[in-house]
Motif scaffolding. Structure first.
Motif, short mmCIF file in Angstrom:
data_model
loop_
_atom_site.label_atom_id
_atom_site.label_comp_id
_atom_site.label_asym_id
_atom_site.label_seq_id
_atom_site.Cartn_x
_atom_site.Cartn_y
_atom_site.Cartn_z
N PHE A 187 12.75 -17.65 -6.70
CA PHE A 187 12.15 -16.49 -6.05
C PHE A 187 12.85 -16.26 -4.71
CE2 PHE A 187 9.03 -14.61 -3.17
CZ PHE A 187 8.56 -13.54 -3.92
N PRO A 188 13.16 -15.04 -4.30
CA PRO A 188 12.75 -13.78 -4.90
C PRO A 188 13.78 -13.18 -5.86
CG PRO A 188 13.61 -13.34 -2.72
CD PRO A 188 13.71 -14.82 -2.92
N ARG A 206 2.63 -0.42 1.01
CA ARG A 206 3.78 -0.05 0.16
C ARG A 206 5.09 0.04 0.93
NH1 ARG A 206 5.25 2.61 -4.67
NH2 ARG A 206 7.52 2.61 -4.64
N PRO A 207 5.15 0.71 2.09
CA PRO A 207 6.44 0.75 2.81
C PRO A 207 6.93 -0.64 3.19
CG PRO A 207 4.92 2.40 3.69
CD PRO A 207 4.14 1.53 2.76
N ARG A 208 6.03 -1.55 3.51
CA ARG A 208 6.46 -2.91 3.87
C ARG A 208 7.03 -3.64 2.66
NH1 ARG A 208 1.80 -2.16 7.17
NH2 ARG A 208 0.34 -3.17 5.75
N LEU A 209 6.47 -3.39 1.48
CA LEU A 209 7.02 -3.98 0.26
C LEU A 209 8.39 -3.41 -0.06
CD1 LEU A 209 3.78 -3.98 -1.92
CD2 LEU A 209 5.03 -6.02 -1.19
N ASP A 210 8.55 -2.09 0.09
CA ASP A 210 9.85 -1.46 -0.15
C ASP A 210 10.91 -2.02 0.80
OD1 ASP A 210 8.84 0.12 -2.18
OD2 ASP A 210 8.51 1.86 -0.90
N LEU A 213 11.93 -5.56 -0.32
CA LEU A 213 12.83 -5.52 -1.47
C LEU A 213 14.24 -5.12 -1.04
CD1 LEU A 213 10.48 -3.79 -4.07
CD2 LEU A 213 11.33 -6.13 -4.22
N GLU A 214 14.30 -4.13 -0.15
CA GLU A 214 15.60 -3.68 0.34
C GLU A 214 16.30 -4.77 1.15
OE1 GLU A 214 18.73 -1.09 0.58
OE2 GLU A 214 16.85 -0.76 -0.54
N GLU A 264 5.67 -16.66 -2.41
CA GLU A 264 4.95 -16.07 -1.27
C GLU A 264 5.91 -15.20 -0.46
OE1 GLU A 264 1.74 -16.71 -0.58
OE2 GLU A 264 1.24 -18.57 -1.65
N THR A 265 5.35 -14.19 0.20
CA THR A 265 6.13 -13.36 1.13
C THR A 265 5.35 -13.29 2.45
OG1 THR A 265 5.09 -11.35 0.29
CG2 THR A 265 7.16 -12.00 -0.72
N PRO A 266 5.39 -14.36 3.23
CA PRO A 266 4.58 -14.41 4.45
C PRO A 266 4.93 -13.35 5.47
CG PRO A 266 6.13 -16.24 4.37
CD PRO A 266 6.17 -15.59 3.04
#
Length: 295
Positions: A187-188, A206-210, A213-214, A264-266
């Motif tokens: 991961f990831p 959602r913007p924080r997840l995008d 990922l970027e 995890e994504t702390p």
């Protein structure tokens, strides 16, 4: 200084508008028509506008009357709830909590956030889910005791509302075993080879997840977007794809033996806010929500 509103006059106007005429209103109120008419005229004089106009054999609302009627409806609907509220408080049955749940707030987290107020078995909980603007309007009218949201209340000079930071939780990624088996990379990077599910852009996270990922140069196939977090988790559990959820949801999700924690994504935090109509909280159950930081 303006003259205080006479609520008795407002009540007579409200009944006249409901009944559509002076005679029917007088009959309902068990008063003389002339008395009711005089009381309504006094209200119109105090407000400086005509509220009623002739319409056939009855009466209709003017534009000013329509505005007054909307306010009167709210005032007297709340008044009708007063006897029940007083009775419940006097008999020790007043442990009611009416909570507005903003759309986009993860439903798996709501139970966690409300847990401090639910420790007393006498609590009667009522939850309503809606757009945040509607919930805040109901809160300002005291139809709700509190609103839970993933964003603080927007500034609005017409609403006296107060935001309280309730807590924050890191995100984590989950997938059923069938999806997790698609890749054996750590991961990831494993997400690159899986379909994923995400909340819609209505969710504050959602913007924080995008961005996350970027930052990791991940461009997996987006298999679905869901406004409702419970639906997102349900489709994820069914095998549609990997999905992010709050760390506070971890225990509940992993009760399913088929579910896997991918990682995890702390650095990606989900924020939670409590909105009240009082600067100094008086409601005992709302005090309990703020007294125990979620963790």
């Amino acid at each position: 200084m303006s003259t205080p509103l006479n609520y008795r006059h407002l009540y007579y106007f409200w009944v006249v508008a409901k009944e559509g005429g002076m005679a029917r209103a007088a009959e309902r109120l068990d008063m003389a028509v002339q008395t009711v008419s005089a009381q309504v005229r006094m209200l119109e004089q105090s407000l400086g506008h005509a509220l009623l106009k002739p319409a056939g054999r009855g009466l209709a609302l003017t534009e000013a009357g329509t505005a007054a009627m909307a306010q009167a409806d709210q005032i007297f609907q709340i008044g009708e709830q007063l006897p029940a509220a007083v009775h419940e408080a006097a008999t020790g049955q007043g442990l009611r909590l009416a909570v507005g749940i903003a759309e986009g707030l993860p439903k798996l987290v709501v139970r966690h956030l409300l847990e401090p107020a639910l420790r007393d078995p006498r609590v009667r909980l009522r939850c309503e889910e809606d757009e945040i603007e509607r919930l805040l309007a109901d809160l300002a009218l005291h139809r709700l005791d509190v609103v839970l949201s993933d964003v603080p209340p927007p500034p609005n000079p017409n609403l006296r509302l107060y935001g309280h930071k309730l807590g924050e939780a890191p995100m984590a990624w989950f997938a059923p075993a069938s999806v997790a088996a698609l890749c054996d990379q750590p991961f990831p990077q494993c997400l690159q080879h899986m379909p994923i599910l995400l909340p819609t852009h209505q969710a504050a996270v959602r913007p924080r997840l995008d961005q996350w990922l970027e930052r990791h140069q991940l461009r997996p196939r987006l298999a679905g977007e869901f406004e409702d977090s419970a639906l997102l988790a349900a489709f994820g559990r069914s095998g549609m794809g990997a999905f992010p959820a709050s760390h506070w949801s971890r225990q509940e999700l992993l009760q399913d033996p088929d579910m896997r924690l991918l990682g995890e994504t702390p650095e990606v935090l989900e924020h939670f806010h409590l909105v009240s109509a009082e600067r100094k909280i008086q409601h005992r159950l709302v005090q309990a929500l703020l007294a125990v930081p979620p963790g």
